[in-house]
Design a protein around this motif. Structure first.
Motif, PDB file in Angstrom:
ATOM      1  N   PRO A  58      -4.132  32.501  44.065  1.00 43.33           N
ATOM      2  CA  PRO A  58      -3.659  33.699  43.368  1.00 43.33           C
ATOM      3  C   PRO A  58      -3.770  33.649  41.848  1.00 43.33           C
ATOM      4  O   PRO A  58      -3.887  34.703  41.214  1.00 43.33           O
ATOM      5  N   HIS A  59      -3.725  32.458  41.230  1.00 45.02           N
ATOM      6  CA  HIS A  59      -3.802  32.425  39.759  1.00 45.02           C
ATOM      7  C   HIS A  59      -5.181  31.976  39.258  1.00 45.02           C
ATOM      8  O   HIS A  59      -5.346  31.711  38.060  1.00 45.02           O
ATOM      9  N   ASN A  60      -6.175  31.918  40.140  1.00 43.51           N
ATOM     10  CA  ASN A  60      -7.497  31.477  39.716  1.00 43.51           C
ATOM     11  C   ASN A  60      -8.069  32.385  38.628  1.00 43.51           C
ATOM     12  O   ASN A  60      -8.554  31.916  37.594  1.00 43.51           O
ATOM     13  N   LYS A  61      -8.025  33.679  38.835  1.00 41.65           N
ATOM     14  CA  LYS A  61      -8.557  34.603  37.840  1.00 41.65           C
ATOM     15  C   LYS A  61      -7.654  34.661  36.607  1.00 41.65           C
ATOM     16  O   LYS A  61      -8.135  34.800  35.481  1.00 41.65           O
ATOM     17  N   LYS A  62      -6.346  34.536  36.809  1.00 38.16           N
ATOM     18  CA  LYS A  62      -5.422  34.609  35.674  1.00 38.16           C
ATOM     19  C   LYS A  62      -5.617  33.431  34.735  1.00 38.16           C
ATOM     20  O   LYS A  62      -5.618  33.599  33.500  1.00 38.16           O
ATOM     21  N   SER A  63      -5.786  32.244  35.278  1.00 33.68           N
ATOM     22  CA  SER A  63      -5.980  31.077  34.406  1.00 33.68           C
ATOM     23  C   SER A  63      -7.337  31.133  33.714  1.00 33.68           C
ATOM     24  O   SER A  63      -7.506  30.616  32.606  1.00 33.68           O
ATOM     25  N   ASP A  64      -8.310  31.786  34.345  1.00 32.89           N
ATOM     26  CA  ASP A  64      -9.619  31.973  33.723  1.00 32.89           C
ATOM     27  C   ASP A  64      -9.520  32.938  32.544  1.00 32.89           C
ATOM     28  O   ASP A  64     -10.156  32.743  31.506  1.00 32.89           O
ATOM     29  N   ALA A  65      -8.714  33.980  32.713  1.00 33.25           N
ATOM     30  CA  ALA A  65      -8.580  35.006  31.663  1.00 33.25           C
ATOM     31  C   ALA A  65      -7.625  34.590  30.559  1.00 33.25           C
ATOM     32  O   ALA A  65      -7.661  35.150  29.452  1.00 33.25           O
ATOM     33  N   ASN A  66      -6.758  33.621  30.835  1.00 30.92           N
ATOM     34  CA  ASN A  66      -5.750  33.177  29.859  1.00 30.92           C
ATOM     35  C   ASN A  66      -5.916  31.682  29.616  1.00 30.92           C
ATOM     36  O   ASN A  66      -5.211  30.853  30.201  1.00 30.92           O
ATOM     37  N   GLU A  67      -6.857  31.344  28.745  1.00 29.82           N
ATOM     38  CA  GLU A  67      -7.152  29.940  28.481  1.00 29.82           C
ATOM     39  C   GLU A  67      -5.986  29.232  27.807  1.00 29.82           C
ATOM     40  O   GLU A  67      -5.166  29.871  27.128  1.00 29.82           O
ATOM     41  N   PRO A  68      -5.914  27.903  27.965  1.00 28.59           N
ATOM     42  CA  PRO A  68      -4.892  27.143  27.240  1.00 28.59           C
ATOM     43  C   PRO A  68      -5.064  27.301  25.728  1.00 28.59           C
ATOM     44  O   PRO A  68      -6.185  27.481  25.235  1.00 28.59           O
ATOM     45  N   TYR A  69      -3.961  27.235  25.009  1.00 26.51           N
ATOM     46  CA  TYR A  69      -4.022  27.245  23.552  1.00 26.51           C
ATOM     47  C   TYR A  69      -2.932  26.322  23.016  1.00 26.51           C
ATOM     48  O   TYR A  69      -2.027  25.895  23.753  1.00 26.51           O
ATOM     49  N   VAL A  70      -3.035  25.998  21.740  1.00 24.17           N
ATOM     50  CA  VAL A  70      -2.108  25.050  21.111  1.00 24.17           C
ATOM     51  C   VAL A  70      -1.125  25.810  20.238  1.00 24.17           C
ATOM     52  O   VAL A  70      -1.523  26.652  19.416  1.00 24.17           O
ATOM     53  N   GLU A  71       0.140  25.500  20.406  1.00 24.64           N
ATOM     54  CA  GLU A  71       1.200  26.111  19.590  1.00 24.64           C
ATOM     55  C   GLU A  71       2.191  25.018  19.211  1.00 24.64           C
ATOM     56  O   GLU A  71       2.808  24.409  20.092  1.00 24.64           O
ATOM     57  N   HIS A  72       2.328  24.768  17.918  1.00 19.63           N
ATOM     58  CA  HIS A  72       3.220  23.706  17.415  1.00 19.63           C
ATOM     59  C   HIS A  72       2.899  22.370  18.080  1.00 19.63           C
ATOM     60  O   HIS A  72       3.794  21.640  18.552  1.00 19.63           O
ATOM     61  N   ASP A  73       1.617  22.043  18.125  1.00 22.58           N
ATOM     62  CA  ASP A  73       1.112  20.777  18.678  1.00 22.58           C
ATOM     63  C   ASP A  73       1.341  20.622  20.180  1.00 22.58           C
ATOM     64  O   ASP A  73       1.189  19.517  20.718  1.00 22.58           O
ATOM     65  N   VAL A  74       1.685  21.697  20.855  1.00 26.97           N
ATOM     66  CA  VAL A  74       1.893  21.652  22.304  1.00 26.97           C
ATOM     67  C   VAL A  74       0.930  22.627  22.971  1.00 26.97           C
ATOM     68  O   VAL A  74       0.755  23.758  22.507  1.00 26.97           O
ATOM     69  N   ILE A  75       0.291  22.194  24.051  1.00 25.55           N
ATOM     70  CA  ILE A  75      -0.615  23.067  24.779  1.00 25.55           C
ATOM     71  C   ILE A  75       0.176  24.017  25.669  1.00 25.55           C
ATOM     72  O   ILE A  75       1.081  23.601  26.398  1.00 25.55           O
ATOM     73  N   VAL A  76      -0.164  25.282  25.579  1.00 32.49           N
ATOM     74  CA  VAL A  76       0.502  26.321  26.361  1.00 32.49           C
ATOM     75  C   VAL A  76      -0.456  26.800  27.449  1.00 32.49           C
ATOM     76  O   VAL A  76      -1.612  27.123  27.171  1.00 32.49           O
ATOM     77  N   GLN A  77       0.031  26.844  28.677  1.00 32.87           N
ATOM     78  CA  GLN A  77      -0.752  27.327  29.813  1.00 32.87           C
ATOM     79  C   GLN A  77       0.088  28.271  30.652  1.00 32.87           C
ATOM     80  O   GLN A  77       1.326  28.263  30.577  1.00 32.87           O
ATOM     81  N   ILE A  78      -0.571  29.066  31.481  1.00 28.11           N
ATOM     82  CA  ILE A  78       0.193  29.969  32.336  1.00 28.11           C
ATOM     83  C   ILE A  78       1.060  29.137  33.283  1.00 28.11           C
ATOM     84  O   ILE A  78       0.655  28.070  33.751  1.00 28.11           O
ATOM     85  N   PRO A  79       2.288  29.579  33.580  1.00 29.46           N
ATOM     86  CA  PRO A  79       3.225  28.751  34.366  1.00 29.46           C
ATOM     87  C   PRO A  79       2.776  28.514  35.799  1.00 29.46           C
ATOM     88  O   PRO A  79       3.206  27.539  36.429  1.00 29.46           O
ATOM     89  N   GLU A  80       1.926  29.394  36.329  1.00 30.53           N
ATOM     90  CA  GLU A  80       1.503  29.236  37.722  1.00 30.53           C
ATOM     91  C   GLU A  80       0.766  27.925  37.965  1.00 30.53           C
ATOM     92  O   GLU A  80       0.771  27.397  39.088  1.00 30.53           O
ATOM     93  N   ILE A  81       0.127  27.366  36.934  1.00 30.21           N
ATOM     94  CA  ILE A  81      -0.594  26.101  37.106  1.00 30.21           C
ATOM     95  C   ILE A  81       0.376  24.986  37.464  1.00 30.21           C
ATOM     96  O   ILE A  81       0.177  24.250  38.443  1.00 30.21           O
ATOM     97  N   LYS A  82       1.433  24.873  36.694  1.00 31.14           N
ATOM     98  CA  LYS A  82       2.417  23.808  36.963  1.00 31.14           C
ATOM     99  C   LYS A  82       3.136  24.054  38.289  1.00 31.14           C
ATOM    100  O   LYS A  82       3.394  23.106  39.039  1.00 31.14           O
ATOM    101  N   THR A  83       3.427  25.298  38.598  1.00 31.85           N
ATOM    102  CA  THR A  83       4.097  25.605  39.870  1.00 31.85           C
ATOM    103  C   THR A  83       3.252  25.134  41.044  1.00 31.85           C
ATOM    104  O   THR A  83       3.757  24.505  41.983  1.00 31.85           O
ATOM    105  N   ALA A  84       1.957  25.431  40.992  1.00 32.76           N
ATOM    106  CA  ALA A  84       1.067  25.013  42.079  1.00 32.76           C
ATOM    107  C   ALA A  84       0.975  23.499  42.164  1.00 32.76           C
ATOM    108  O   ALA A  84       1.038  22.914  43.256  1.00 32.76           O
ATOM    109  N   LEU A  85       0.834  22.838  41.006  1.00 33.32           N
ATOM    110  CA  LEU A  85       0.712  21.377  41.002  1.00 33.32           C
ATOM    111  C   LEU A  85       1.991  20.709  41.472  1.00 33.32           C
ATOM    112  O   LEU A  85       1.946  19.689  42.174  1.00 33.32           O
TER     113      LEU A  85
END
Length: 619
Positions: A58-85
C-alpha cells in the motif's frame, strides 16, 4: 466466492517451484530442518503474502512520491515504512534462515527466498532495509568473533539494529582496490579484545543504501578500509583491504547504546528508483563527533587484516542473488499488472472482423499483446525458478549429507551467481518495458504502477556489480576455476536434463536445440580460452554473460516443462491450464530467445575485435 489473484506474485507458481520441481519438502528429513514440514513452510509463505499485501504494497507509490529528506540532521521518511518493517521484525522474519540459538527459524534458504519474493514484489525499497540487515548479520555470523556476533549480529537478527555494506567510494566505484578509506589502530579505546582490534577510520563511502535513517536503534556498517603500512602509505590493490564493524552508535559492555560514532551523513543520492530506500554519502572521521575524546570513526576488525574483501564476498554474493530476486519480482509484479490490464482493457477488433460496429475486444485477444505477455512470463517465471534453484544450492551446500553433494553445490553456486544477479536484472527489466507497452499510453503515467516498476528495476543492472563486472567474473575467472570443474559440472547437469527431455515427445526438439546450444557454448569457451590475449578474450565478456545466461534459462525452462508435462494428464482442467502455460512459456523461450544466444556465441567464437579496436578519439 473466489479469491482475487494477487498482482504481487503467484502462490501457484511458487508452490510449483518449491514442491513439484525442487522438492523442498524433502529437506525436512535433514537434521537442521527436522522441525519443519510442508505445513510450516506454507504457514510462513501465507503470512508473508498477507503482510506484503497489507503493509508493504500500500505505501509503495507513496514512498516513491515522498522521498526521504534531512531535517535538523535527521532523515525524515513516511511513517508507513517503519510500520511495515516493525511488523516484519515482530514476525521474526529477519532471522528466518538463521540458527534457533540466534533467534532464527532455521528455514531452508529456498523457502526464505520464496518468502522474501512477496516483500520484494510488494515494495522493493522498503524490503531493502531488511535484505541488507540479514546479509550483514549473516556475514558476521560466518566471520565474526562470538563477541562480535553477540554485540552486533544478534541485535540485527532481532530487528533492533539494521545493517549496511560500505564498499564503494566516489573516486573508486567498482574498483575496490583503489579505495582510500584508512583505518589506524587505536589501543587506547576501552573495549574488550573480544570485539576485535580497535581502529579509527577516516574516509568517504558512496552509494550506501540504508546508510542513515531513524528506522532502528542502531545501524551497523560493514566498512572496507586499508590499514597504513609502516611508512604511512596505503597498501596497493585489493589484497590490502580489511573489513571493519563501524556502528552508528557505540555499544557499551551492558549492551546499551553509548556515544555517537564519528559517522556523518554527507548527503542523500536521489535515484530514479528505490526512492524509499535512503541512499547515502557517508563521511567517516570528519570530526563532527569525537567518541572517547578523539576524531575518527571507531571500528572493530573482522577476521584477519588484509583479508577483508574475502569476508565481504560472503555478503556480496548473497546480495547478488538477492538483487537478482528483487529484479525478478519487479518483473513478475509488472507482468501480473499488465496481464490484469490486458484482460480488462477493451480496444480494437479481431483482424478478421470487418464489422466496425462490433464491440471492441479485450486487448489480450490481440496476438501481439499475447506475445508481450508470454515474453514477460518467460522472463519472470524463469528468473524466479533460477533464483530458487540457487537458494536450494545454498541448502545443499550447508546441509547435504554427502560431502560430494556439498562440493557440487558450491561449484554450481560459483558458476550461477553471476547469472542469477545479471540475467534477471537485464531481462526482467525488459519485462517491465513490455508491461508499459501493454498499457499503451497509460503505461507512462503515474496513475498506473508499471512505470515505477521499470524505474525501480533500472537500478538492478548496476546494484552489486554491473553486467560488465559480472561478465568479467564469469569469463575471466569462474569458467576456468579448478581447471574448468565448475563449467564441467554445470554442463553435466544440463546434459542430464536434455536426456530426460527426450522421454517427452513434445520436448524432443527442444532437447536437441539445447544440446546444440551447449555444444556451441563449450566450443566458444575453448576458442576464447586459447586466444592468448586477455584483452581480446574479455572485450565482449558481457556478451558471453548474456549468451551463458540464456543457455542457463533454456535449461531452467526445460526442467520446468519436464515437470509440468509429467503432471498434465492427471490434472484438473484449471491445473491443466497452469501446466500448459508452463509448456508454452518453454516453447516461447526456445523458439524466440535461445537462438539469440547461439548467434552471440558465433560472434564471440570469431574473436571479433570491433569493440576492442575502437579508439576513443573516433567517437
Amino acid at each position: 466466492m473466489s479469491v482475487p489473484r494477487s498482482l504481487i506474485a503467484s502462490e501457484r507458481d511458487i508452490a510449483f517451484l518449491l514442491y513439484e520441481w525442487l522438492n523442498a519438502e524433502a529437506l525436512c528429513a535433514r537434521p537442521r530442518f527436522a522441525e519443519h514440514s510442508r505445513e510450516t513452510f506454507d504457514a510462513v509463505l501465507e503470512t508473508a503474502a498477507s503482510l506484503a499485501t497489507e503493509a508493504f504494497a500500500p505505501h509503495n507509490k507513496k514512498s516513491d512520491a515522498n522521498e526521504p529528506y534531512v531535517e535538523h540532521d535527521v532523515i525524515v521518511q513516511i511513517p508507513e515504512i517503519k510500520t511495515a518493517l516493525d511488523k516484519f521484525v515482530a514476525l521474526g522474519f529477519v532471522a528466518a534462515g538463521q540458527d534457533e540459538a540466534l533467534g532464527g527459524m532455521q528455514l531452508p534458504k529456498v523457502v526464505e527466498n520464496a518468502m522474501m519474493s512477496w516483500f520484494m514484489g510488494a515494495n522493493v525499497a522498503t524490503s531493502a532495509y531488511v535484505f541488507l540487515t540479514t546479509g550483514n548479520a549473516n556475514l558476521l555470523c560466518a566471520h565474526g568473533t562470538p563477541a562480535q556476533i553477540a554485540t552486533f549480529a544478534k541485535p540485527q537478527l532481532a530487528g533492533r539494529y539494521f545493517g549496511t555494506m560500505c564498499l564503494s567510494e566516489p573516486q573508486a566505484g567498482s574498483s575496490l582496490g583503489d579505495i582510500q578509506t584508512r583505518a589506524v589502530a587505536d589501543i587506547t579505546l576501552p573495549y574488550a579484545a573480544e570485539l576485535g582490534q580497535c581502529y579509527r577510520l577516516t574516509g568517504n563511502k558512496m552509494w550506501i543504501s540504508g546508510g542513515d535513517h531513524a528506522l532502528s536503534e542502531n545501524i551497523v556498517h560493514l566498512v572496507l578500509a586499508k590499514i597504513p603500512q609502516a611508512d604511512g602509505s596505503l597498501p596497493v590493490g585489493a589484497k590490502g583491504i580489511s573489513l571493519f564493524i563501524v556502528p552508528k552508535f557505540l555499544v557499551e559492555a551492558d549492551g546499551g547504546l553509548g556515544a555517537r560514532n564519528d559517522v556523518v551523513l554527507a548527503g542523500l543520492n536521489h535515484k530514479m528508483g528505490y526512492r524509499g530506500t535512503t541512499n547515502c554519502l557517508l563521511n567517516f572521521g570528519e570530526g563532527k563527533y569525537t567518541p572517547h575524546g578523539a576524531a575518527g570513526a571507531v571500528g572493530f576488525l573482522v577476521g584477519e587484516s588484509g583479508r577483508g574483501l574475502q569476508a565481504m564476498f560472503h555478503m556480496m554474493n548473497e546480495a547478488r542473488i538477492g538483487v537478482g530476486l528483487g529484479a525478478t519480482m519487479l518483473g513478475y509484479t509488472g507482468y501480473l499488472h499488465s496481464l490484469e490490464y490486458a484482460r480488462q482493457r477493451k480496444q480494437g477488433r479481431a483482424v478478421d472482423d470487418k464489422n466496425p460496429t462490433a464491440p471492441p475486444i479485450a486487448i489480450i485477444e490481440h496476438a501481439d499483446v499475447r506475445r508481450m505477455l508470454l515474453a514477460q512470463k518467460a522472463y519472470a517465471e524463469g528468473a524466479l525458478a533460477l533464483n530458487l534453484y540457487c537458494a536450494k544450492l545454498v541448502d545443499e551446500e550447508k546441509t547435504a549429507l554427502e560431502p560430494s553433494a556439498r562440493a557440487t553445490a558450491t561449484l554450481m553456486l560459483d558458476m550461477l551467481t553471476p547469472i542469477a544477479k545479471s540475467w534477471p536484472s537485464q531481462w526482467c527489466l525488459h519485462a517491465n518495458d513490455l508491461a508499459i507497452q501493454v498499457h499503451g499510453g497509460y503505461g507512462y503515467t503515474r496513475d498506473y504502477n508499471v512505470e515505477q516498476f521499470y524505474r525501480d528495476n533500472r537500478l538492478n543492472p548496476i546494484h552489486e556489480g554491473t553486467h560488465g563486472v559480472q561478465g568479467l567474473d564469469l569469463l575471466g575467472r569462474k569458467v576456468w576455476m579448478q581447471n574448468g570443474a565448475g563449467l564441467a559440472q554445470l554442463v553435466e547437469i544440463w546434459r542430464e536434463t536434455a536426456v530426460n527431455a527426450l522421454k517427452t515427445p513434445n520436448l524432443r526438439a527442444f532437447s536437441a536445440s539445447f544440446d546444440a546450444a551447449i555444444t556451441d557454448l563449450l566450443a566458444t569457451t575453448r576458442v576464447l580460452g586459447k586466444a592468448n590475449n586477455a584483452a581480446l578474450m574479455l572485450a565482449n565478456a558481457s556478451l558471453y554473460l548474456e549468451a551463458f545466461g540464456h543457455s542457463t534459462l533454456a535449461w531452467i525452462w526445460l526442467e520446468q516443462a519436464i515437470c509440468a508435462n509429467a503432471k498434465f494428464d492427471a490434472a484438473s482442467p484449471a491445473e491443466k491450464s497452469f501446466y500448459a502455460g508452463k509448456q508454452q512459456a518453454c516453447a516461447y523461450f526456445f523458439q524466440y530467445e535461445l537462438p539469440h544466444a547461439r548467434t552471440q556465441l558465433a560472434l564471440l567464437a570469431s574473436l571479433d575485435n570491433t569493440t576492442l579496436d575502437m579508439q576513443q578519439d573516433w567517437f
